[in-house]
Design an enzyme around this catalytic site. Structure first.
Site, mmCIF file in Angstrom:
data_model
loop_
_atom_site.group_PDB
_atom_site.id
_atom_site.type_symbol
_atom_site.label_atom_id
_atom_site.label_comp_id
_atom_site.label_asym_id
_atom_site.label_seq_id
_atom_site.Cartn_x
_atom_site.Cartn_y
_atom_site.Cartn_z
ATOM 1 N N ASP A 1 0.850 -1.188 0.000
ATOM 2 C CA ASP A 1 0.000 0.000 0.000
ATOM 3 C C ASP A 1 0.886 1.238 0.000
ATOM 4 O OD1 ASP A 1 -2.191 1.610 0.077
ATOM 5 O OD2 ASP A 1 -2.980 0.872 1.987
ATOM 6 N N ASP A 32 -3.234 2.586 -5.930
ATOM 7 C CA ASP A 32 -2.083 2.664 -5.027
ATOM 8 C C ASP A 32 -1.906 1.455 -4.114
ATOM 9 O OD1 ASP A 32 -4.302 3.084 -3.474
ATOM 10 O OD2 ASP A 32 -3.512 4.837 -2.418
ATOM 11 N N GLU A 33 -2.548 0.340 -4.407
ATOM 12 C CA GLU A 33 -2.350 -0.844 -3.569
ATOM 13 C C GLU A 33 -2.583 -2.110 -4.372
ATOM 14 O OE1 GLU A 33 -5.256 -1.728 -0.464
ATOM 15 O OE2 GLU A 33 -6.610 -0.243 -1.330
#
Length: 421
Positions: free
Chosen positions: A27, A121-122
């Protein structure tokens, strides 16, 4: 954006035991804000809010410095500024975020082909098959953190565990800039100390329902009869919580994700009460939803309408179409039909259109009569013109000027996931 503000983080020491692990949850830390700091180092250490500084924009992301004042994603920027008056408000730059997201995801794919992006974003990584080449899961996690920082200038946090659920919990606890490894044998002990709200899928309402029965931690869940969980949460959620509390999560890393829905919504500078104006906005949103469906090769079987009134009351309505479609005209007609049955008891603050129950286009043969044929041909021609000259080059005559007149702002702007581009 996660709820945590970085306080109380837990990280693993060098050489921590990673026996029985195989799943990494990576993350990026405060991704949008971190990118802005990367591009403007004078922002470093300052409380940053990503969003429009005027009107009714909401927070897309915030730095950890701002989160410590209670700033959260989806919060109105005006409220965030009351909590943190000295924050710096920065307009989002989604093209830049997407470019860096692709770079980060490429690093993940260098290590293993088993990558499941959850958002820009993860991602989850299954590194079981990469051990011979790269080393143990813990070693791979440290290597990834180093590579991401060296190649992008950005920081990430990683959870390492035997299952997706525990890996995601571990990455959250280790943020920011942390690594937390939960060996398989310690899964139960790790989970037992966590609050019930940390379990995947247990939101504020479910947590409150459990806490009202004296169930505050995962250890309390383990001591609670299954029937009590079912009565508090419903049978489906009760079963999920029962399994997750015991570390049971059989889900594999899925490299091919099927988008569940596509939607757009607008928040107005001033509340709107005129049905004709709202209908125009519905048509605009339907056009954007249809264009995204066609661009990604999807059709929708269900259309949903979202309305938020001036008092912040929010309602949703949906209908299943006779045939799945990606035709904007049909989507707009369905949205307007839903809207026409709503009691417009007060002005509208936010309006949204969402396509749900998606399937690949062309999954079923066309009916004997294609009622959407003419509109389909028109919209395909418009798609080609927009691709060549830009999205603003071609629009409906009825929509000209309304965005400027209404001052509509994206209520929670989110770029498409990396695999959609």
């Amino acid at each position: 954006m996660g709820r945590g503000d970085g306080t109380g983080r837990i990280v693993s020491p060098d050489g921590a035991d990673d026996t029985g692990t195989r799943i990494l949850h990576v993350d990026m830390d405060a991704f949008y804000a971190a990118v802005e700091v990367l591009d403007d180092p004078t922002l470093k250490g300052k409380p940053i809010i990503i969003g429009a500084p005027e009107g009714r924009s909401v927070v897309s992301s915030a730095s950890y410095e701002a989160r410590r004042f209670g700033v959260r994603s989806a919060m109105p920027v005006s409220q965030a500024l009351r909590l943190c008056p000295h924050a710096v408000v920065v307009m989002p730059h989604f093209d830049r975020y997407l470019a860096l997201s692709r770079q980060v995801m490429a690093i993940f794919h260098d290590v293993t082909p088993l990558v499941e992006p959850l958002s820009i974003d993860e991602a989850f990584l299954d590194v079981q098959g990469a051990r011979r080449l790269w080393g143990s899961p813990g070693h791979i996690a440290r290597m990834l953190r180093t590579r991401v920082l060296e190649e992008t200038g950005l920081v990430c946090s990683i959870g390492v565990a035997a299952t997706k659920h525990v890996a995601k919990m571990a990455s959250t606890i280790s943020k920011p800039d942390g690594l937390l490894i939960v060996p398989a044998a310690e899964t139960q002990a790790f989970l037992a100390a966590r609050p019930v709200g940390a379990l995947w899928g247990v939101g504020p309402k479910a947590a409150a329902s459990l806490q009202g029965r004296g169930i505050h931690t995962v250890a309390d869940v383990l001591a609670t009869p299954r029937g009590v969980l079912d009565r508090a949460l419903g049978p489906a959620m009760g079963e999920r919580v029962w399994h997750l509390a015991r570390g049971i999560d059989a889900r594999e890393v899925e490299t091919e994700r099927i988008e569940k829905s596509v939607g757009h919504e607008e928040t107005f500078h001033d509340d709107i009460a005129d049905p004709a104006v709202l209908r125009t906005e519905l048509r605009r949103l339907a056009d954007r939803v249809g264009a995204r469906l066609r661009a990604n090769g999807w059709e929708a079987a269900t259309i949903a309408l979202k309305l938020r009134f001036a008092d912040f009351t929010t309602i949703t309505r949906s209908q299943t179409l006779p045939e799945p479609t990606a035709v904007s005209q049909r989507i707009g007609d369905a949205a307007w039909e839903l809207f026409s049955h709503v009691d417009l008891r007060m002005p509208v603050r936010l309006i949204g259109v969402r396509a749900e129950n998606l399937r690949p286009s062309g999954g079923a043969p066309l009916a004997l009569w294609d009622d959407d044929g003419d509109w389909r041909r028109v919209e395909e021609a418009l798609d080609g013109a927009r691709e060549k000259f830009g999205r603003a080059a071609v629009t409906r005559a009825t929509l000209l000027g309304t965005a400027r007149d209404l001052g509509a702002l994206p209520s929670n702007p989110k770029p498409p996931r990396p695999h959609e581009r």
